[in-house]
Design an enzyme around this catalytic site. Sequence first.
Site, PDB file in Angstrom:
ATOM      1  N   GLU A  64     -17.492 -87.435 -80.477  1.00  0.00           N
ATOM      2  CA  GLU A  64     -17.883 -87.823 -79.012  1.00  0.00           C
ATOM      3  C   GLU A  64     -18.815 -88.663 -78.468  1.00  0.00           C
ATOM      4  OE1 GLU A  64     -17.194 -84.419 -76.384  1.00  0.00           O
ATOM      5  OE2 GLU A  64     -19.053 -84.864 -75.655  1.00  0.00           O
ATOM      6  N   ARG A  71     -12.717 -84.938 -72.183  1.00  0.00           N
ATOM      7  CA  ARG A  71     -13.285 -86.256 -72.340  1.00  0.00           C
ATOM      8  C   ARG A  71     -12.909 -88.004 -72.959  1.00  0.00           C
ATOM      9  NH1 ARG A  71     -14.582 -81.928 -71.614  1.00  0.00           N
ATOM     10  NH2 ARG A  71     -15.209 -79.608 -72.990  1.00  0.00           N
ATOM     11  N   SER A 128     -21.870 -81.662 -78.634  1.00  0.00           N
ATOM     12  CA  SER A 128     -21.178 -80.988 -79.321  1.00  0.00           C
ATOM     13  C   SER A 128     -20.295 -82.968 -80.445  1.00  0.00           C
ATOM     14  CB  SER A 128     -19.039 -80.970 -78.912  1.00  0.00           C
ATOM     15  OG  SER A 128     -19.367 -80.179 -78.962  1.00  0.00           O
TER      16      SER A 128
HETATM   17  P1  FAD Z   1     -26.186 -91.423 -72.176  1.00  0.00           P
HETATM   18  O1  FAD Z   1     -26.406 -90.478 -73.448  1.00  0.00           O
HETATM   19  O2  FAD Z   1     -27.767 -92.045 -71.820  1.00  0.00           O
HETATM   20  O3  FAD Z   1     -25.162 -91.711 -72.432  1.00  0.00           O
HETATM   21  C1  FAD Z   1     -24.073 -91.775 -72.681  1.00  0.00           C
HETATM   22  C2  FAD Z   1     -23.066 -92.821 -72.891  1.00  0.00           C
HETATM   23  O4  FAD Z   1     -22.611 -93.668 -71.160  1.00  0.00           O
HETATM   24  C3  FAD Z   1     -23.102 -94.259 -73.137  1.00  0.00           C
HETATM   25  O5  FAD Z   1     -22.731 -95.537 -73.471  1.00  0.00           O
HETATM   26  C4  FAD Z   1     -23.878 -95.029 -71.826  1.00  0.00           C
HETATM   27  O6  FAD Z   1     -24.027 -96.154 -71.851  1.00  0.00           O
HETATM   28  C5  FAD Z   1     -22.818 -95.102 -70.586  1.00  0.00           C
HETATM   29  N1  FAD Z   1     -23.556 -94.383 -69.906  1.00  0.00           N
HETATM   30  C6  FAD Z   1     -24.202 -93.688 -68.822  1.00  0.00           C
HETATM   31  N2  FAD Z   1     -25.174 -94.088 -67.961  1.00  0.00           N
HETATM   32  C7  FAD Z   1     -24.290 -94.986 -67.701  1.00  0.00           C
HETATM   33  C8  FAD Z   1     -23.977 -96.070 -65.820  1.00  0.00           C
HETATM   34  N3  FAD Z   1     -24.821 -95.316 -65.636  1.00  0.00           N
HETATM   35  N4  FAD Z   1     -23.263 -96.762 -65.788  1.00  0.00           N
HETATM   36  C9  FAD Z   1     -22.259 -96.776 -67.016  1.00  0.00           C
HETATM   37  N5  FAD Z   1     -22.233 -96.583 -68.273  1.00  0.00           N
HETATM   38  C10 FAD Z   1     -23.040 -94.890 -68.395  1.00  0.00           C
HETATM   39  N6  FAD Z   1     -20.765 -82.999 -72.716  1.00  0.00           N
HETATM   40  C11 FAD Z   1     -19.962 -82.831 -72.052  1.00  0.00           C
HETATM   41  O7  FAD Z   1     -18.588 -82.877 -71.366  1.00  0.00           O
HETATM   42  N7  FAD Z   1     -19.990 -80.792 -71.758  1.00  0.00           N
HETATM   43  C12 FAD Z   1     -20.707 -80.384 -71.966  1.00  0.00           C
HETATM   44  O8  FAD Z   1     -20.707 -79.179 -71.768  1.00  0.00           O
HETATM   45  C13 FAD Z   1     -21.876 -81.133 -72.403  1.00  0.00           C
HETATM   46  N8  FAD Z   1     -22.610 -79.748 -73.425  1.00  0.00           N
HETATM   47  C14 FAD Z   1     -24.106 -80.218 -74.354  1.00  0.00           C
HETATM   48  C15 FAD Z   1     -25.090 -79.962 -74.548  1.00  0.00           C
HETATM   49  C16 FAD Z   1     -26.202 -80.627 -75.249  1.00  0.00           C
HETATM   50  C17 FAD Z   1     -27.059 -79.682 -75.775  1.00  0.00           C
HETATM   51  C18 FAD Z   1     -26.132 -81.637 -75.074  1.00  0.00           C
HETATM   52  C19 FAD Z   1     -27.515 -82.569 -76.265  1.00  0.00           C
HETATM   53  C20 FAD Z   1     -24.951 -82.767 -74.995  1.00  0.00           C
HETATM   54  C21 FAD Z   1     -23.309 -82.131 -73.803  1.00  0.00           C
HETATM   55  N9  FAD Z   1     -22.551 -82.775 -73.455  1.00  0.00           N
HETATM   56  C22 FAD Z   1     -22.058 -82.592 -72.504  1.00  0.00           C
HETATM   57  C23 FAD Z   1     -22.857 -84.640 -73.405  1.00  0.00           C
HETATM   58  C24 FAD Z   1     -23.450 -84.821 -72.354  1.00  0.00           C
HETATM   59  O9  FAD Z   1     -24.361 -83.979 -71.951  1.00  0.00           O
HETATM   60  C25 FAD Z   1     -23.038 -85.572 -71.475  1.00  0.00           C
HETATM   61  O10 FAD Z   1     -22.151 -86.524 -71.878  1.00  0.00           O
HETATM   62  C26 FAD Z   1     -23.433 -86.479 -70.141  1.00  0.00           C
HETATM   63  O11 FAD Z   1     -22.836 -87.171 -69.201  1.00  0.00           O
HETATM   64  C27 FAD Z   1     -24.138 -87.521 -71.040  1.00  0.00           C
HETATM   65  O12 FAD Z   1     -25.417 -87.923 -69.882  1.00  0.00           O
HETATM   66  P2  FAD Z   1     -26.555 -89.027 -70.045  1.00  0.00           P
HETATM   67  O13 FAD Z   1     -27.273 -88.991 -68.721  1.00  0.00           O
HETATM   68  O14 FAD Z   1     -27.096 -88.318 -71.216  1.00  0.00           O
HETATM   69  O15 FAD Z   1     -25.736 -89.976 -70.705  1.00  0.00           O
HETATM   70  P1  NAP Z   2     -15.968 -71.523 -77.094  1.00  0.00           P
HETATM   71  O1  NAP Z   2     -15.647 -71.314 -75.979  1.00  0.00           O
HETATM   72  O2  NAP Z   2     -16.555 -71.005 -78.456  1.00  0.00           O
HETATM   73  O3  NAP Z   2     -14.708 -72.414 -77.742  1.00  0.00           O
HETATM   74  C1  NAP Z   2     -14.399 -73.328 -78.595  1.00  0.00           C
HETATM   75  C2  NAP Z   2     -13.466 -74.571 -78.390  1.00  0.00           C
HETATM   76  O4  NAP Z   2     -11.926 -73.916 -77.618  1.00  0.00           O
HETATM   77  C3  NAP Z   2     -13.641 -75.426 -77.073  1.00  0.00           C
HETATM   78  O5  NAP Z   2     -14.140 -76.471 -77.211  1.00  0.00           O
HETATM   79  C4  NAP Z   2     -12.908 -75.175 -76.188  1.00  0.00           C
HETATM   80  O6  NAP Z   2     -12.963 -76.853 -75.453  1.00  0.00           O
HETATM   81  C5  NAP Z   2     -12.190 -74.480 -76.122  1.00  0.00           C
HETATM   82  N1  NAP Z   2     -11.590 -73.339 -75.668  1.00  0.00           N
HETATM   83  C6  NAP Z   2     -11.836 -71.728 -76.152  1.00  0.00           C
HETATM   84  N2  NAP Z   2     -11.020 -71.893 -74.896  1.00  0.00           N
HETATM   85  C7  NAP Z   2     -10.379 -72.508 -74.016  1.00  0.00           C
HETATM   86  C8  NAP Z   2      -9.040 -72.497 -72.969  1.00  0.00           C
HETATM   87  N3  NAP Z   2      -8.925 -71.447 -72.536  1.00  0.00           N
HETATM   88  N4  NAP Z   2      -8.239 -73.772 -73.089  1.00  0.00           N
HETATM   89  C9  NAP Z   2      -8.826 -74.366 -73.405  1.00  0.00           C
HETATM   90  N5  NAP Z   2      -9.554 -74.437 -74.615  1.00  0.00           N
HETATM   91  C10 NAP Z   2     -10.341 -73.298 -74.917  1.00  0.00           C
HETATM   92  O7  NAP Z   2     -17.060 -73.502 -76.841  1.00  0.00           O
HETATM   93  P2  NAP Z   2     -17.703 -73.043 -76.782  1.00  0.00           P
HETATM   94  O8  NAP Z   2     -18.469 -74.193 -78.012  1.00  0.00           O
HETATM   95  O9  NAP Z   2     -19.072 -72.357 -76.198  1.00  0.00           O
HETATM   96  O10 NAP Z   2     -18.524 -74.554 -75.161  1.00  0.00           O
HETATM   97  C11 NAP Z   2     -18.423 -73.962 -74.052  1.00  0.00           C
HETATM   98  C12 NAP Z   2     -17.589 -74.686 -73.660  1.00  0.00           C
HETATM   99  O11 NAP Z   2     -19.313 -75.869 -73.296  1.00  0.00           O
HETATM  100  C13 NAP Z   2     -16.634 -75.466 -73.503  1.00  0.00           C
HETATM  101  O12 NAP Z   2     -15.745 -76.137 -72.715  1.00  0.00           O
HETATM  102  C14 NAP Z   2     -17.048 -76.685 -74.256  1.00  0.00           C
HETATM  103  O13 NAP Z   2     -16.025 -77.995 -73.745  1.00  0.00           O
HETATM  104  C15 NAP Z   2     -18.564 -76.983 -73.439  1.00  0.00           C
HETATM  105  N6  NAP Z   2     -19.821 -77.306 -74.390  1.00  0.00           N
HETATM  106  C16 NAP Z   2     -19.897 -78.666 -74.400  1.00  0.00           C
HETATM  107  C17 NAP Z   2     -20.559 -80.001 -75.044  1.00  0.00           C
HETATM  108  C18 NAP Z   2     -19.990 -81.083 -75.795  1.00  0.00           C
HETATM  109  O14 NAP Z   2     -20.946 -81.896 -75.517  1.00  0.00           O
HETATM  110  N7  NAP Z   2     -18.545 -81.588 -75.513  1.00  0.00           N
HETATM  111  C19 NAP Z   2     -21.366 -78.778 -75.959  1.00  0.00           C
HETATM  112  C20 NAP Z   2     -21.856 -77.436 -75.905  1.00  0.00           C
HETATM  113  C21 NAP Z   2     -20.384 -77.218 -75.408  1.00  0.00           C
HETATM  114  P3  NAP Z   2     -13.062 -77.040 -74.325  1.00  0.00           P
HETATM  115  O15 NAP Z   2     -14.141 -78.032 -75.242  1.00  0.00           O
HETATM  116  O16 NAP Z   2     -11.932 -77.960 -73.848  1.00  0.00           O
HETATM  117  O17 NAP Z   2     -13.181 -76.234 -73.676  1.00  0.00           O
END
Ligand code: FAD
Ligand code: NAP
Length: 339
Positions: A334, A164, A238
């Site tokens: 995050e 991340r 998250s």
């Molecule tokens: P924004 O929120 O608009 O921007 C985020 C940051 O990036 C800001 O600092 C912005 O300035 C910068 N930015 C955006 N676009 C650009 C650009 N073109 N150039 C330079 N900077 C830029 N993330 C995960 O990794 N895994 C997940 O599974 C995941 N699940 C999510 C679930 C939900 C319900 C939500 C709400 C979020 C989740 N996220 C997850 C986080 C999010 O979806 C990601 O971080 C996504 O990439 C953000 O995209 P955005 O266009 O909305 O960025």
């Molecule tokens: P989950 O499957 O309930 O697992 C809980 C946490 O444990 C996760 O965050 C995951 O890390 C870690 N994990 C579980 N199994 C793993 C493995 N085999 N190896 C390494 N790490 C492991 O998680 P969840 O919340 O339902 O989310 C599912 C996936 O969607 C995850 O990958 C999570 O990152 C992603 N997600 C991200 C966001 C966001 O905003 N960043 C929001 C929702 C979901 P990891 O997060 O590294 O996978």
Amino acid sequence: MNIQSDVSLQLLHTLRLKSQARALCTVSGTAELRTALAWARAEGLPPAVLGEGSNVVLPEYWETLVILQRIPGIEVLSQDGKSVRLRVGAGENWHAFVAWALGQGYFGLENLALIPGTVGAAPIQNIGAYGVEVASFVESVHGLVTVDAAEVTLSTADCQFGYRNSVFKGALRDEVIITAVDLRLSKQPSSQTGYPSLQAHLESAGIDSATPEQVFNAVMDIRRSKLPDPAVQPNAGSFFKNPVLDTAGANALRERFPDIPCYEQSDGSVKVAAAWLIDQCGWRGHRVRGVGVHSEHALVLVNDGGDSAQELLRLADAIAADVAAKFDIDLAIEPRVYL
Ligand code: FAD
Ligand code: NAP
């Protein structure tokens, strides 16, 4: 170019906090982006980019030019029997692109289905889910340097992708506006099904050797059953990253808390599930002054109608303090916090 003054950002980010920008414009090409940067420079306003606002915490008043990144386009750069190289505009919706790629027979991104946001934001935090990260597919990232609008191309190595994390959250934070991302996808179907909850879901559906389409559908099913829809319950996904510890630190914790979910990483470090730590401190489902912790998922903080970024961050601080006191672990936020 249409630049608006004093614009509400409440509906332009998924936490739906009360927020207003001094100025806002939408860009759908590099020339427009240059004009926007020149305008910001002339006005002495710092520019800030928003994609779909799914990973930000915004201030009540933001003295900035918000640039909504909407550059479209998907171009095939080259292909052979094994793989295809694509250039994708930073303003394309991530999930729509994943679905399109799968429909074309370009594989690899299925585990990243339904992640909100734009393609241009995907490299910023190296989006990841269900055992897959976008870094594995990115070949290069194109953008403009914020200060002088010079074109720049970064290789995968330049991007310094981590868990991340990337150079765009470090040395190049706010320095580059991403305009397009080049990705290499496979034309040979193969599926990554090792992630525990994905594997369990496929097994319960009686699927033995999943196709990419089945993985794509399974990931969407799991996400829809578990994660709050920001349109219904505003959130930024998250709120904290999973802490990554060294082996000694993880072993010490495992001795004190034998049930703690720990995941060994390929580099020898150990990832701890932040949701579990927060849950153990009793925060899941807690509501306070219009913000709260989601009742199904302790990592997700929700705006429960209070609309205040300050209250949300106060809640995050209280959670982090409890986790630090109980587990001696510092949680890192995050989303990008602009307060
Ligand atoms: P924004 O929120 O608009 O921007 C985020 C940051 O990036 C800001 O600092 C912005 O300035 C910068 N930015 C955006 N676009 C650009 C650009 N073109 N150039 C330079 N900077 C830029 N993330 C995960 O990794 N895994 C997940 O599974 C995941 N699940 C999510 C679930 C939900 C319900 C939500 C709400 C979020 C989740 N996220 C997850 C986080 C999010 O979806 C990601 O971080 C996504 O990439 C953000 O995209 P955005 O266009 O909305 O960025
Ligand atoms: P989950 O499957 O309930 O697992 C809980 C946490 O444990 C996760 O965050 C995951 O890390 C870690 N994990 C579980 N199994 C793993 C493995 N085999 N190896 C390494 N790490 C492991 O998680 P969840 O919340 O339902 O989310 C599912 C996936 O969607 C995850 O990958 C999570 O990152 C992603 N997600 C991200 C966001 C966001 O905003 N960043 C929001 C929702 C979901 P990891 O997060 O590294 O996978």
